[in-house]
Design a protein around this motif. Structure first.
Motif, PDB file in Angstrom:
ATOM      1  N   SER A  34       1.741   1.034 -11.728  1.00  0.00           N
ATOM      2  CA  SER A  34       2.981   0.276 -12.517  1.00  0.00           C
ATOM      3  C   SER A  34       4.572   0.935 -12.270  1.00  0.00           C
ATOM      4  O   SER A  34       5.372   0.401 -12.026  1.00  0.00           O
ATOM      5  N   GLU A  35       4.378   2.364 -12.085  1.00  0.00           N
ATOM      6  CA  GLU A  35       5.330   3.010 -11.818  1.00  0.00           C
ATOM      7  C   GLU A  35       5.920   2.721 -10.452  1.00  0.00           C
ATOM      8  O   GLU A  35       7.083   2.851 -10.038  1.00  0.00           O
ATOM      9  N   LEU A  36       4.940   2.874  -9.589  1.00  0.00           N
ATOM     10  CA  LEU A  36       5.318   2.386  -8.077  1.00  0.00           C
ATOM     11  C   LEU A  36       5.792   1.261  -7.730  1.00  0.00           C
ATOM     12  O   LEU A  36       6.495   1.023  -6.865  1.00  0.00           O
ATOM     13  N   GLY A  37       5.207   0.192  -8.503  1.00  0.00           N
ATOM     14  CA  GLY A  37       5.748  -1.242  -8.119  1.00  0.00           C
ATOM     15  C   GLY A  37       4.852  -1.621  -7.158  1.00  0.00           C
ATOM     16  O   GLY A  37       3.812  -1.179  -6.710  1.00  0.00           O
ATOM     17  N   ASP A  38       5.173  -2.772  -6.392  1.00  0.00           N
ATOM     18  CA  ASP A  38       4.517  -3.386  -5.460  1.00  0.00           C
ATOM     19  C   ASP A  38       4.085  -2.487  -4.094  1.00  0.00           C
ATOM     20  O   ASP A  38       4.953  -1.963  -3.492  1.00  0.00           O
ATOM     21  N   ILE A  39       2.850  -2.341  -4.022  1.00  0.00           N
ATOM     22  CA  ILE A  39       2.144  -1.472  -3.107  1.00  0.00           C
ATOM     23  C   ILE A  39       2.104  -2.078  -1.848  1.00  0.00           C
ATOM     24  O   ILE A  39       1.614  -3.388  -1.614  1.00  0.00           O
ATOM     25  N   GLU A  61       2.500   3.722   0.035  1.00  0.00           N
ATOM     26  CA  GLU A  61       3.804   3.068   0.136  1.00  0.00           C
ATOM     27  C   GLU A  61       4.044   2.017  -0.799  1.00  0.00           C
ATOM     28  O   GLU A  61       3.413   0.947  -0.595  1.00  0.00           O
ATOM     29  N   ALA A  62       5.163   1.936  -1.415  1.00  0.00           N
ATOM     30  CA  ALA A  62       5.513   0.956  -2.300  1.00  0.00           C
ATOM     31  C   ALA A  62       6.847   0.452  -1.737  1.00  0.00           C
ATOM     32  O   ALA A  62       7.441   1.266  -1.188  1.00  0.00           O
ATOM     33  N   VAL A  63       7.358  -0.664  -2.132  1.00  0.00           N
ATOM     34  CA  VAL A  63       8.529  -1.190  -1.591  1.00  0.00           C
ATOM     35  C   VAL A  63       9.532  -0.164  -1.747  1.00  0.00           C
ATOM     36  O   VAL A  63      10.312   0.345  -1.050  1.00  0.00           O
ATOM     37  N   LYS A  64       9.860   0.610  -3.118  1.00  0.00           N
ATOM     38  CA  LYS A  64      10.860   1.474  -3.295  1.00  0.00           C
ATOM     39  C   LYS A  64      10.501   2.835  -3.070  1.00  0.00           C
ATOM     40  O   LYS A  64      11.392   3.742  -2.955  1.00  0.00           O
ATOM     41  N   ASN A  92      -2.512  -2.543  -7.002  1.00  0.00           N
ATOM     42  CA  ASN A  92      -1.621  -3.084  -8.143  1.00  0.00           C
ATOM     43  C   ASN A  92      -2.174  -3.915  -9.175  1.00  0.00           C
ATOM     44  O   ASN A  92      -2.502  -3.954 -10.296  1.00  0.00           O
ATOM     45  N   ASN A  93      -3.275  -4.725  -8.420  1.00  0.00           N
ATOM     46  CA  ASN A  93      -4.075  -5.835  -9.469  1.00  0.00           C
ATOM     47  C   ASN A  93      -5.257  -5.489 -10.062  1.00  0.00           C
ATOM     48  O   ASN A  93      -5.628  -5.804 -11.072  1.00  0.00           O
ATOM     49  N   ASP A  94      -5.786  -4.242  -9.622  1.00  0.00           N
ATOM     50  CA  ASP A  94      -7.278  -3.982 -10.295  1.00  0.00           C
ATOM     51  C   ASP A  94      -7.390  -2.445  -9.567  1.00  0.00           C
ATOM     52  O   ASP A  94      -8.127  -2.256  -9.148  1.00  0.00           O
ATOM     53  N   PRO A  95      -6.560  -1.565 -10.416  1.00  0.00           N
ATOM     54  CA  PRO A  95      -6.592  -0.228  -9.893  1.00  0.00           C
ATOM     55  C   PRO A  95      -7.848   0.453 -10.321  1.00  0.00           C
ATOM     56  O   PRO A  95      -8.268   1.651  -9.352  1.00  0.00           O
ATOM     57  N   TYR A  96      -8.712  -0.156 -11.144  1.00  0.00           N
ATOM     58  CA  TYR A  96      -9.963   0.970 -11.203  1.00  0.00           C
ATOM     59  C   TYR A  96     -11.059   0.065 -10.822  1.00  0.00           C
ATOM     60  O   TYR A  96     -12.241   0.504 -10.882  1.00  0.00           O
ATOM     61  N   GLY A  97     -10.922  -1.090 -10.199  1.00  0.00           N
ATOM     62  CA  GLY A  97     -12.129  -1.932  -9.795  1.00  0.00           C
ATOM     63  C   GLY A  97     -11.954  -1.872  -8.213  1.00  0.00           C
ATOM     64  O   GLY A  97     -12.076  -0.802  -7.338  1.00  0.00           O
TER      65      GLY A  97
END
Lengths: 126, 365
Positions: A34-39, A61-64, A92-97
């Motif tokens: 969530s902190e990184l944003g779009d990876i 690498e995230a956008v930012k 982003n969508n499923d960090p633990y899966g």
């Protein structure tokens, strides 16, 4: 934000799942994604590479921004998540899966005891 | 203590990720940079950029003061027109880049970067040997930007006059969503058609305008957009960001702003140094580049190297282009390398990655 109780955590915002066979699965936490944003890209060292605890095993690498990944325990990479090559947004969508990063064969399983519980990790990010 | 804009509660209600930016608590993203970026390119996005600074300059010698401190020729402005410009130090280094708005021949507005409000105000004040008054209204001016191809249709629903008649870099003053004396300016920082709305918070409520725009934009796919998307959008257009691509250590001639440096308008602060630099020719120049290998993203401060691997410069801005799916960036290189199509390399962590220089914009607009 989810931080499952059955996992161990690091101060570098990674999670560790003990697979019970001498290997662990490693990913980044819901907070981290969530902190990184779009990876947009996950770069991982190759299967067979060995690491000491806290060595860099890859980068996200995230956008930012870009963030390094640190081995939560010493060991050798036995598997990397090949799906991330085409779908890095799985992190982003499923960090633990489906967004897991690597499986490590531990060289010293006692290092698992140094890792944080979910409660301890929650205190860090609070 | 960080400042908040009048829209702060809106951003929190929208679950924005809030970061400190130049001393302001600003929304960096709502749903995600990629989604917000594409909303602006394809439909419309709404930005709160109230952190920007607004100085009102008035008096019989207002224009003389502006001509003295800025590099573009403000005497070419007419009421209702705006101009991109910059202020320089005596040595030609850049104090800030800014917009100059002309209300009438004795009344202007300068719009400056949030991080530079205090510095710029002191700078202009210290050079104000003119019969002109400088009024810093940054604290009582809110700024909303609606950007993207659908922005005209959306805005037209909540204004009396048809905004499609406002040409690029022109502005009108009027009511928006019932709120008085809003400056409706056909400007922006995204490369898309759009408007920036300057709202005097002593007279009008920017929250009402935000809500009215969001409401009017519902069917058109308008999305709130944060500073993260603002940065990726401006970089795809190759628009300079002060503090990154242009600084006190770079001149407008080096930083691709030669087109607004009007050395023939008469003396201004920095004009002597800039004339000399122009005669000698600049040694380094800001260039854009596209990384050839996919998935490697250049970032600020990464070294730029020539094809032999020797270091020739430094990246000043870099990101993943959302539209191209490739790493893009800008940076300073020796003038002879800054031409279009030169092979360079970017040192991305341990790797040397090939890149090709490109005169921005990076996308067709």
């Amino acid at each position: 934000m989810k931080h499952p109780e059955e996992l161990k955590y690091t101060r570098e915002h990674e999670w560790v799942r003990d697979n019970g066979d001498g290997t662990v699965t490693v990913g980044i936490t819901d907070f981290a994604q969530s902190e990184l944003g779009d990876i947009v890209f996950v770069e991982l060292e190759e299967v067979g590479s060995g690491f000491d605890q806290d060595d860099v095993f890859g980068t996200v690498e995230a956008v930012k921004t870009v963030s390094e990944l640190y081995a939560p325990v010493a060991g050798e990479i036995v598997e990397i998540n090949e799906s991330l090559e085409d779908d890095p947004e799985l992190v982003n969508n499923d960090p633990y899966g489906e967004g897991w990063l690597i499986k490590l064969k531990m060289s010293d399983a006692s290092q698992l005891e140094n890792l944080l519980s979910s409660d301890e990790y929650l205190q860090i990010i609070d | 203590m960080s400042k908040q804009t009048p829209l702060f509660e809106k951003h929190k209600d929208l679950n924005a990720k809030i970061v400190d930016f130049s001393g302001f608590e600003m929304p960096i993203q709502y749903k995600g940079i990629r989604e917000e970026h594409m909303a602006v390119r394809e439909r419309a996005g709404l930005f709160d950029v109230s952190h920007m600074g607004e100085f009102f300059i008035s008096g019989p010698e207002a224009l003389d003061l502006i001509q003295h401190v800025t590099i573009n020729d403000a005497s070419r402005l007419r009421p209702g027109k705006a101009q991109y410009s910059a202020m320089c130090y005596e040595n030609g280094g850049i104090v800030d880049d800014l917009l100059v708005y002309c209300f009438d021949e004795n009344s202007y507005m300068l719009v400056v970067n949030a991080a530079n409000i205090d510095k710029d105000r002191e700078w202009i004040h210290s050079h104000n040997n003119f019969d002109a008054k400088l009024d810093d209204r940054s604290e009582t001016t809110a700024l909303l930007a609606i950007q993207g191809p659908s922005s005209i249709d959306i805005l037209s629903k909540i204004v009396d006059e048809d905004p499609s008649g406002i040409g690029f870099y022109n502005f009108e003053q009027g009511k928006v969503a019932g709120q008085k004396e809003v400056i409706i300016s056909a400007t922006g920082y995204t490369g898309e058609k759009g408007f920036e709305l300057y709202i005097d918070t002593r007279l009008s409520d920017p929250v009402q305008i935000w809500d009215a725009l969001m409401d009017a934009g519902k069917g058109a796919g308008l999305e709130p957009a944060g500073l993260g998307a603002r940065d990726t959008l401006r970089l795809e257009m190759g628009l300079a960001l002060y503090g990154n691509d242009i600084t006190e250590k770079t001149t407008p001639l080096e930083g691709r702003l030669g087109w607004l440096t009007k050395l023939d308008k008469g003396p201004f602060i920095g004009s002597e140094a800039l004339k000399k630099q122009k005669e000698k020719g600049v040694e380094r120049r800001l260039t854009g580049f596209i990384v050839q290998e996919s998935r490697l993203i250049p970032r600020k401060d990464y070294p730029i190297c020539d094809s032999g691997g020797d270091r020739i410069g430094i990246v000043t801005s870099g990101t993943q282009s959302i539209v191209l799916g490739k790493g893009i960036g800008m940076g300073y290189v020796p003038a002879e390398t800054a031409a279009e199509g030169e092979q360079i390399q970017i040192s991305i962590r341990k790797k040397m990655v090939s890149a090709i220089t490109k005169k921005p914009p990076f996308i067709d607009k």
